[in-house]
Design an enzyme around this catalytic site. Structure first.
Site, mmCIF file in Angstrom:
data_model
loop_
_atom_site.group_PDB
_atom_site.id
_atom_site.type_symbol
_atom_site.label_atom_id
_atom_site.label_comp_id
_atom_site.label_asym_id
_atom_site.label_seq_id
_atom_site.Cartn_x
_atom_site.Cartn_y
_atom_site.Cartn_z
ATOM 1 N N ALA A 185 10.887 -35.667 -31.306
ATOM 2 C CA ALA A 185 10.799 -34.130 -31.203
ATOM 3 C C ALA A 185 9.558 -33.731 -30.559
ATOM 4 O O ALA A 185 9.347 -33.078 -29.686
ATOM 5 C CB ALA A 185 11.074 -33.319 -32.556
ATOM 6 N N ASP A 186 8.340 -34.339 -31.260
ATOM 7 C CA ASP A 186 6.991 -33.961 -30.489
ATOM 8 C C ASP A 186 6.856 -34.779 -29.198
ATOM 9 O O ASP A 186 6.423 -34.163 -28.281
ATOM 10 C CB ASP A 186 5.671 -34.650 -31.536
ATOM 11 C CG ASP A 186 5.591 -33.730 -32.623
ATOM 12 O OD1 ASP A 186 5.365 -32.556 -32.341
ATOM 13 O OD2 ASP A 186 4.830 -34.413 -33.645
ATOM 14 N N LEU A 187 7.084 -36.133 -29.115
ATOM 15 C CA LEU A 187 7.032 -36.782 -27.771
ATOM 16 C C LEU A 187 7.887 -35.956 -26.799
ATOM 17 O O LEU A 187 7.431 -35.826 -25.469
ATOM 18 C CB LEU A 187 7.273 -38.174 -27.879
ATOM 19 C CG LEU A 187 6.571 -39.029 -28.918
ATOM 20 C CD1 LEU A 187 7.159 -40.284 -29.243
ATOM 21 C CD2 LEU A 187 5.070 -38.987 -28.194
#
Length: 413
Positions: A185-187
């Site tokens: 989700a961050d990436l």
């Protein structure tokens, strides 16, 4: 920087003021650095980005001792210039405002409303630079009932549906929800933010108008489920976990060989026939229970143990050689030592080495973006904490040594 060198950098004319830390924002900023933009990373004096201490492992210096740079930090901060500024002080706020006034883009991932009390929110900075592009990255966005919650990738993977699709089937040993091995989700938020900022820059170049970008991890996690979303929207039935198997194709999964694992993706009856022939089990193709894909799906529980027994008789490399020759899609499940020794990965330049001020050199992963005229430009390794503070504040803002010494004595930088 000469005009010729700028032409070789896709984004050599862009300055990014990076107020982000951890992963989503730094990942976005690193994309811009790779493409030639000047990225100024702002961190807290003394501690810096949290990920600097997220180890072990740490980068080792030339004597073999640990440095203060955790491997996690190294993954997302290549090519940036690092300064330290205490933005809770009026003087620190003034420094950031002056830098923003001379930047094209501000990236930040503070909690909703936190920068407003420092006069560093979009509305405040827009007053002095109307064409500024300002990108906020949060867990849940700037509005909605969850807007003020802290956003963590692991939690978002669960909330956004990803973990309902990932993991072994509930009825099998080890079944249940599973997060991804990296912070997807961050990436992916970092990647979507990169695209959004590029779109805003193009719009600014055409119209002279800046804008605000509101990126949320939860939004991205929902969006990236792609066909699983539309499967649900079309049928009204939430998809379930299938582990390494496929709900509609058999065999399309992992198998254990005599010395490792492989993936077999037999997408049609012809490929299946070649697969079992390569394993010396031709009768599994003529058996009416397994001769067509619908029949194999219906009789999955009978067929898969037979295929698993067949695959165990040969090694991983034997199977890959046989199936590649037969035209059956297959591949190994590599550890990272296998990955970086793979001839294709080597040919694509996916491992790079850059000089480092304390370690001598540092191994990093190259960018997957391959541009013929303006390829990624690996300008520098991830910077040390505050490495460029004096350089930036002198060259960009015109501060002198006396002012910098006063700031340093008071803990402002």
């Amino acid at each position: 920087m000469t005009a010729t060198s700028l032409q070789k950098k896709a984004l050599g004319h862009i300055r990014i003021l990076d107020l982000t830390r951890v992963l989503a924002g730094p990942w976005c900023a690193q994309n811009f650095a790779d493409l030639g933009a000047e990225v100024i990373k702002v961190e807290r004096p003394g501690n810096g980005d949290d990920t600097r201490s997220w180890g072990p492992p740490y980068l080792r210096d030339q004597n073999g001792d640990n440095t203060t740079e955790a491997a996690y930090y190294l993954a997302a901060n290549r090519g940036k210039q690092a300064i330290t500024v205490d933005i809770s002080t009026p003087e620190g706020q003034e420094i950031i405002k002056k830098l923003a006034a001379q930047s094209d883009v501000v990236l930040e991932n503070y909690k909703v409303g936190q920068l407003k009390k420092y006069g560093l929110d979009y509305a405040s900075l827009k007053e002095m630079k109307p064409d500024l592009i300002y990108c906020s990255i949060t867990g849940f966005g700037q509005n909605g009932p969850y807007a003020h919650r802290a956003g963590y990738d692991f939690i978002v993977q669960g909330m956004g549906g990803f973990m309902s699709l990932t993991g072994e089937r509930d009825e099998l040993p080890g079944g249940g929800p599973q997060k991804a091995g990296v912070a997807i989700a961050d990436l992916m938020t970092g990647m979507y933010a990169t695209i959004a900022v590029m779109a805003a820059l193009t719009h600014r170049d055409r119209t002279g108008e800046g804008q605000y970008i509101d990126m949320a991890l939860l939004d991205v996690q929902v969006a990236m489920l792609a066909n699983m979303n539309t499967n649900y929207l079309a049928s009204g039935k939430p998809p379930v976990r299938w582990g390494n198997a496929h709900p509609n194709i058999v065999p399309y999964q992992t198998f254990a060989t005599s010395d490792g694992h492989i993936i077999v993706a037999a997408g049609n009856d012809g490929q299946y026939k070649k697969f079992v022939a390569a394993g010396g089990e031709e009768q599994l193709a003529s058996d009416e229970r397994f001769s067509t894909n619908p029949a194999r799906v219906a009789n999955r529980e009978v067929l898969i143990p037979l295929l698993a027994e067949m695959v165990k008789r040969k090694s991983r490399q034997e199977w890959i050689a046989l199936l590649e020759e037969a035209g059956v899609p297959c591949g190994p499940i590599n550890r990272l030592d296998d990955v970086f020794n793979d001839p294709q990965v080597k040919a694509r330049g996916m491992q790079i080495t850059l000089p480092h001020p304390t370690a001598g050199s540092v191994k990093l992963v190259g960018s997957p973006m391959k541009l013929s005229a303006t390829p990624p430009d690996y300008q520098a390794p991830p910077p040390l904490l505050g490495q460029h503070t004096d350089q930036i504040l002198k060259s960009v803002l015109g501060y002198d040594d006396e002012q910098l010494n006063q700031f340093r004595q008071r803990g402002i930088i």
